[in-house]
Design a protein around this motif. Structure first.
Motif, PDB file in Angstrom:
ATOM      1  N   LYS A 234      -8.299  49.795 -29.998  1.00  0.00           N
ATOM      2  CA  LYS A 234      -9.407  49.777 -30.951  1.00  0.00           C
ATOM      3  C   LYS A 234      -9.170  48.799 -32.101  1.00  0.00           C
ATOM      4  N   LEU A 235      -7.912  48.499 -32.388  1.00  0.00           N
ATOM      5  CA  LEU A 235      -7.563  47.732 -33.586  1.00  0.00           C
ATOM      6  C   LEU A 235      -8.075  46.284 -33.489  1.00  0.00           C
ATOM      7  N   LYS A 236      -8.660  45.806 -34.598  1.00  0.00           N
ATOM      8  CA  LYS A 236      -9.213  44.453 -34.625  1.00  0.00           C
ATOM      9  C   LYS A 236      -8.365  43.491 -35.449  1.00  0.00           C
ATOM     10  N   GLU A 237      -7.626  44.022 -36.430  1.00  0.00           N
ATOM     11  CA  GLU A 237      -6.819  43.162 -37.289  1.00  0.00           C
ATOM     12  C   GLU A 237      -5.373  43.135 -36.784  1.00  0.00           C
ATOM     13  N   PRO A 238      -4.577  42.131 -37.207  1.00  0.00           N
ATOM     14  CA  PRO A 238      -3.173  42.048 -36.777  1.00  0.00           C
ATOM     15  C   PRO A 238      -2.422  43.319 -37.138  1.00  0.00           C
ATOM     16  N   PRO A 239      -1.481  43.727 -36.277  1.00  0.00           N
ATOM     17  CA  PRO A 239      -0.881  42.971 -35.169  1.00  0.00           C
ATOM     18  C   PRO A 239      -1.639  43.000 -33.857  1.00  0.00           C
ATOM     19  N   ALA A 240      -2.898  43.405 -33.870  1.00  0.00           N
ATOM     20  CA  ALA A 240      -3.692  43.346 -32.651  1.00  0.00           C
ATOM     21  C   ALA A 240      -3.922  41.896 -32.249  1.00  0.00           C
ATOM     22  N   CYS A 241      -3.899  41.635 -30.964  1.00  0.00           N
ATOM     23  CA  CYS A 241      -4.200  40.295 -30.459  1.00  0.00           C
ATOM     24  C   CYS A 241      -4.723  40.430 -29.032  1.00  0.00           C
ATOM     25  N   PHE A 242      -5.587  39.522 -28.657  1.00  0.00           N
ATOM     26  CA  PHE A 242      -6.241  39.564 -27.356  1.00  0.00           C
ATOM     27  C   PHE A 242      -6.289  38.153 -26.764  1.00  0.00           C
ATOM     28  N   PRO A 243      -6.294  38.085 -25.433  1.00  0.00           N
ATOM     29  CA  PRO A 243      -6.239  39.127 -24.402  1.00  0.00           C
ATOM     30  C   PRO A 243      -4.818  39.692 -24.262  1.00  0.00           C
ATOM     31  N   ARG A 244      -4.736  40.977 -23.959  1.00  0.00           N
ATOM     32  CA  ARG A 244      -3.448  41.666 -23.947  1.00  0.00           C
ATOM     33  C   ARG A 244      -3.400  42.674 -22.812  1.00  0.00           C
ATOM     34  N   ILE A 245      -2.203  42.888 -22.282  1.00  0.00           N
ATOM     35  CA  ILE A 245      -1.977  43.932 -21.291  1.00  0.00           C
ATOM     36  C   ILE A 245      -1.255  45.069 -21.994  1.00  0.00           C
ATOM     37  N   LEU A 246      -1.957  46.178 -22.197  1.00  0.00           N
ATOM     38  CA  LEU A 246      -1.411  47.330 -22.898  1.00  0.00           C
ATOM     39  C   LEU A 246      -0.556  48.177 -21.955  1.00  0.00           C
ATOM     40  N   GLY A 247      -0.150  49.344 -22.445  1.00  0.00           N
ATOM     41  CA  GLY A 247       0.626  50.278 -21.632  1.00  0.00           C
ATOM     42  C   GLY A 247       2.112  50.216 -21.927  1.00  0.00           C
ATOM     43  N   HIS A 248       2.724  51.400 -22.122  1.00  0.00           N
ATOM     44  CA  HIS A 248       4.172  51.409 -22.376  1.00  0.00           C
ATOM     45  C   HIS A 248       4.857  52.669 -21.858  1.00  0.00           C
ATOM     46  N   GLU A 249       4.119  53.543 -21.181  1.00  0.00           N
ATOM     47  CA  GLU A 249       4.721  54.707 -20.522  1.00  0.00           C
ATOM     48  C   GLU A 249       4.639  54.487 -19.019  1.00  0.00           C
ATOM     49  N   ALA A 250       5.775  54.319 -18.377  1.00  0.00           N
ATOM     50  CA  ALA A 250       5.729  53.990 -16.946  1.00  0.00           C
ATOM     51  C   ALA A 250       7.086  54.235 -16.304  1.00  0.00           C
ATOM     52  N   VAL A 251       7.084  54.217 -15.001  1.00  0.00           N
ATOM     53  CA  VAL A 251       8.304  54.215 -14.200  1.00  0.00           C
ATOM     54  C   VAL A 251       8.091  53.190 -13.084  1.00  0.00           C
ATOM     55  N   GLY A 252       9.158  52.505 -12.721  1.00  0.00           N
ATOM     56  CA  GLY A 252       9.019  51.460 -11.720  1.00  0.00           C
ATOM     57  C   GLY A 252      10.303  51.203 -10.965  1.00  0.00           C
ATOM     58  N   VAL A 253      10.218  50.208 -10.083  1.00  0.00           N
ATOM     59  CA  VAL A 253      11.347  49.799  -9.252  1.00  0.00           C
ATOM     60  C   VAL A 253      11.642  48.332  -9.542  1.00  0.00           C
ATOM     61  N   VAL A 254      12.913  48.000  -9.677  1.00  0.00           N
ATOM     62  CA  VAL A 254      13.312  46.626  -9.969  1.00  0.00           C
ATOM     63  C   VAL A 254      12.983  45.736  -8.777  1.00  0.00           C
ATOM     64  N   GLU A 255      12.171  44.718  -9.019  1.00  0.00           N
ATOM     65  CA  GLU A 255      11.834  43.744  -7.974  1.00  0.00           C
ATOM     66  C   GLU A 255      12.813  42.588  -7.976  1.00  0.00           C
ATOM     67  N   SER A 256      13.190  42.102  -9.147  1.00  0.00           N
ATOM     68  CA  SER A 256      14.163  41.017  -9.261  1.00  0.00           C
ATOM     69  C   SER A 256      14.717  41.019 -10.672  1.00  0.00           C
ATOM     70  N   VAL A 257      15.854  40.371 -10.855  1.00  0.00           N
ATOM     71  CA  VAL A 257      16.509  40.312 -12.156  1.00  0.00           C
ATOM     72  C   VAL A 257      16.794  38.865 -12.514  1.00  0.00           C
ATOM     73  N   GLY A 258      16.857  38.595 -13.815  1.00  0.00           N
ATOM     74  CA  GLY A 258      17.200  37.270 -14.288  1.00  0.00           C
ATOM     75  C   GLY A 258      18.707  37.080 -14.385  1.00  0.00           C
ATOM     76  N   GLU A 259      19.110  35.928 -14.852  1.00  0.00           N
ATOM     77  CA  GLU A 259      20.533  35.626 -14.994  1.00  0.00           C
ATOM     78  C   GLU A 259      21.179  36.583 -15.998  1.00  0.00           C
ATOM     79  N   ASN A 260      22.460  36.838 -15.774  1.00  0.00           N
ATOM     80  CA  ASN A 260      23.299  37.645 -16.659  1.00  0.00           C
ATOM     81  C   ASN A 260      22.906  39.125 -16.676  1.00  0.00           C
ATOM     82  N   VAL A 261      22.105  39.575 -15.742  1.00  0.00           N
ATOM     83  CA  VAL A 261      21.730  40.986 -15.661  1.00  0.00           C
ATOM     84  C   VAL A 261      22.603  41.667 -14.619  1.00  0.00           C
ATOM     85  N   THR A 262      23.462  42.570 -15.054  1.00  0.00           N
ATOM     86  CA  THR A 262      24.343  43.318 -14.153  1.00  0.00           C
ATOM     87  C   THR A 262      24.117  44.820 -14.252  1.00  0.00           C
TER      88      THR A 262
END
Length: 560
Positions: A234-262
């Protein structure tokens, strides 16, 4: 079986020899004594081809500074003779022979932790949240502090700097067999994009770039809607910004990792969590705070490490991240410091709630307020966060849990989470709610939690606290720029305190395994949080349900 050797260790082992070993036999002779001291076992027979390969590597790097060879590279020596496979273990980590008999989190790439310093102290082997059982004779709760099950999270080693490694032992052949076919390539997938403030999310195809160094790309299994998503939608003023992909509650499976990730590997089940836990900075090593100073928490449109986005639409326009997670997408990229590995046996629809809501509320009572047995707790707002606070207060042994809300429909639900009494501010007449609570508690509550995100309710919570030791804990997320107004005389003369609680004061990689074990032991009530489950494409319906107060948590499945 593979025997991992750190390249640095191998170089240092041979650095003190009179001359560079030029033959496989000489290398084997130099390795043997060091291996005996380091691994407390004689080295396996090493094939001539493997030692010849090691010899070439040593000759190539003989004149390079040894100290620059970090743990990001390693030499894998294959045993010539067939070895017994490592038996599967229910424990998430291998035992550490150098510090304690229990599995150790402070592992290096060679699966052996660094020796403890003299000042190192192991934490107690007891959980901080007391277990709650019920006496069938008296029907009263009986509180006992039980040791943490070894099948859950092991005690964290203290006094050892460096990243905590959650990866379990896995043969190289298994990793190669499970390698992602899309590793290193952009992925085209569906995402619910917020294009304008307050307008329905647009289901469209986006491109998710490969992870950069220190990052992980995740395939989301399911995600849930939090009130913070609604606030920033709903927020229109900063720190809101668009276009954006919201969401922060999730569970997932690692598809790939970057360098230095062990810390995790492809195929691991993980929780992306908006609070970073690097395990290296002074704050992450301290038990007093969960606020990482290496990557300070902020509402940023970028990933924290490289300050850039991994999302673009099909036209090439950049899509912004949200709270370091952006789970309203079939694939997302998250920093490794925002990743916590969990058991794949935990139901995904329950596990995803620990990314924010459940952990925030339970942690606020457990870690931030440190609710004591027999205390009185007041909760302003009986949404998901408020109910989670009630659940945490119940686990900590609170004798009275008073819920304050204007929605009468929430009272019956709140009883399932341990709420014992209710106050509707609209039925208080001319009395302020703080006066009503003061009369109910004979002077005020020990702990008052504001779980809505209104500055005025924080002041009501403060006024409802008992003088001398009362604590008002702010858990709800208000709009940016909201101000609090307290009387300095009241603060000074009454000895009350006001505290903020972000993510319940929890350190994700240390405390989330403890809560998940409580879930497995059926001591932590999570089922009643989930009021709706639906397909990912029905996400706008989930927003509508939450905005109307008809949903506690709505879980959206990507593949259903």
């Amino acid at each position: 079986m593979l025997l991992p050797f750190r390249r640095t260790h191998l170089f240092r082992t041979l650095a003190h020899t009179a001359a560079l070993p030029s033959s496989p036999a000489a290398i084997g002779a130099a390795i043997s004594p060091s291996h005996q001291r380091r691994y407390h076992a004689p080295p396996p027979s090493i094939s001539t081809a493997s030692l010849h390969h090691a010899s070439l590597l040593l000759r190539e790097h003989h004149h390079a500074p040894l100290l620059r060879r970090h743990t990001t590279t390693s030499i894998i020596l294959r045993s010539a003779a067939p070895q017994a496979t490592h038996p599967p273990s229910p424990l998430p980590h291998r035992p550490c022979p150098h510090c304690c008999s229990s599995p150790c989190r402070q592992l290096t790439s060679s699966r052996i932790c660094r020796p403890f310093t003299k000042s190192s102290v192991l934490p107690p082997r007891e959980t901080i949240i007391p277990r709650v059982t019920t006496s069938h004779e008296t029907k009263l709760p009986v509180y006992t502090t039980a040791p943490l099950s070894m099948g859950s999270s092991p005690p964290q080693c203290q006094g050892v700097k460096g990243r905590r490694t959650m990866a379990t032992y896995q043969p190289l052949e298994d990793k190669v067999a499970g390698e992602s076919q899309t590793r290193g390539k952009p992925i085209r997938c569906r995402a619910a994009v917020s294009r304008k403030a307050g307008e329905p999310l647009v289901m469209e195809e986006v491109m998710v770039a490969p992870p950069m160094a220190g990052e992980v790309r995740i395939r989301i299994i399911c995600t849930s809607l939090c009130h913070s998503d609604l606030t920033y939608w709903k927020l229109k003023e900063p720190p809101a910004c668009f276009p954006r992909i919201l969401g922060h509650e999730a569970v997932g499976v690692v598809e790939s990792v970057g360098e230095n990730v062990t810390e995790v590997a492809e195929g691991d089940t993980v929780l992306p969590i908006f609070i970073p836990d690097c395990g290296e900075c002074i704050d992450c090593r301290s038990e007093k705070s969960n606020l990482c100073s290496k990557f300070p928490f902020e509402i940023s449109p970028w990933l924290p490490r490289h300050k850039s986005s991994r999302f673009t639409d099909l036209k090439g326009e950049v899509l912004y991240h949200f709270l370091n997670v952006s789970s309203f997408s079939e694939y997302t990229v998250v920093d490794i410091d925002n990743i916590t590995k969990i058991s794949p046996a935990i139901p995904p629809n329950k596990a995803c709630l620990f990314s924010c809501g459940v952990s925030t509320g339970v942690g606020a009572a457990w870690r931030t307020a440190n609710v004591e047995k027999g205390s009185t707790v007041v909760i302003f707002g009986l949404g998901a966060i408020g109910l989670a606070v009630a659940e945490g207060a119940r686990l900590c042994g609170a004798s009275r849990i008073i819920g304050v809300d204007t929605n009468l429909e929430k009272f019956d639900v709140a009883k399932k989470f341990g709420v014992t009494e209710f106050v509707n501010p609209r039925n208080c007449g001319d009395k302020p709610v703080s006066q009503v609570i003061g009369e109910m508690t004979d002077g005020g509550a020990d702990y008052c939690f504001e779980c809505v995100g209104f500055a005025s309710l924080v002041q009501d919570a403060f006024a409802s606290c008992r003088k001398g030791w009362g604590k008002a804990i702010m858990v709800g997320v208000d709009k940016p720029g909201a101000m609090l107004n307290f009387s300095s005389v009241e603060m000074l003369h009454y000895g009350k305190s006001v505290m903020g609680s972000i993510y319940g004061g929890l350190k994700p990689k240390s405390h989330i395994p403890v809560l998940l074990q409580r879930l497995v032991d059926k001591e932590l009530n999570v089922d009643n949080f989930i009021t709706h489950e639906m397909k990912f494409e029905d996400i706008n319906k989930a927003f509508d349900l939450l905005a109307k107060g008809k949903s506690i948590r709505c879980v959206m499945w990507m593949d259903k």
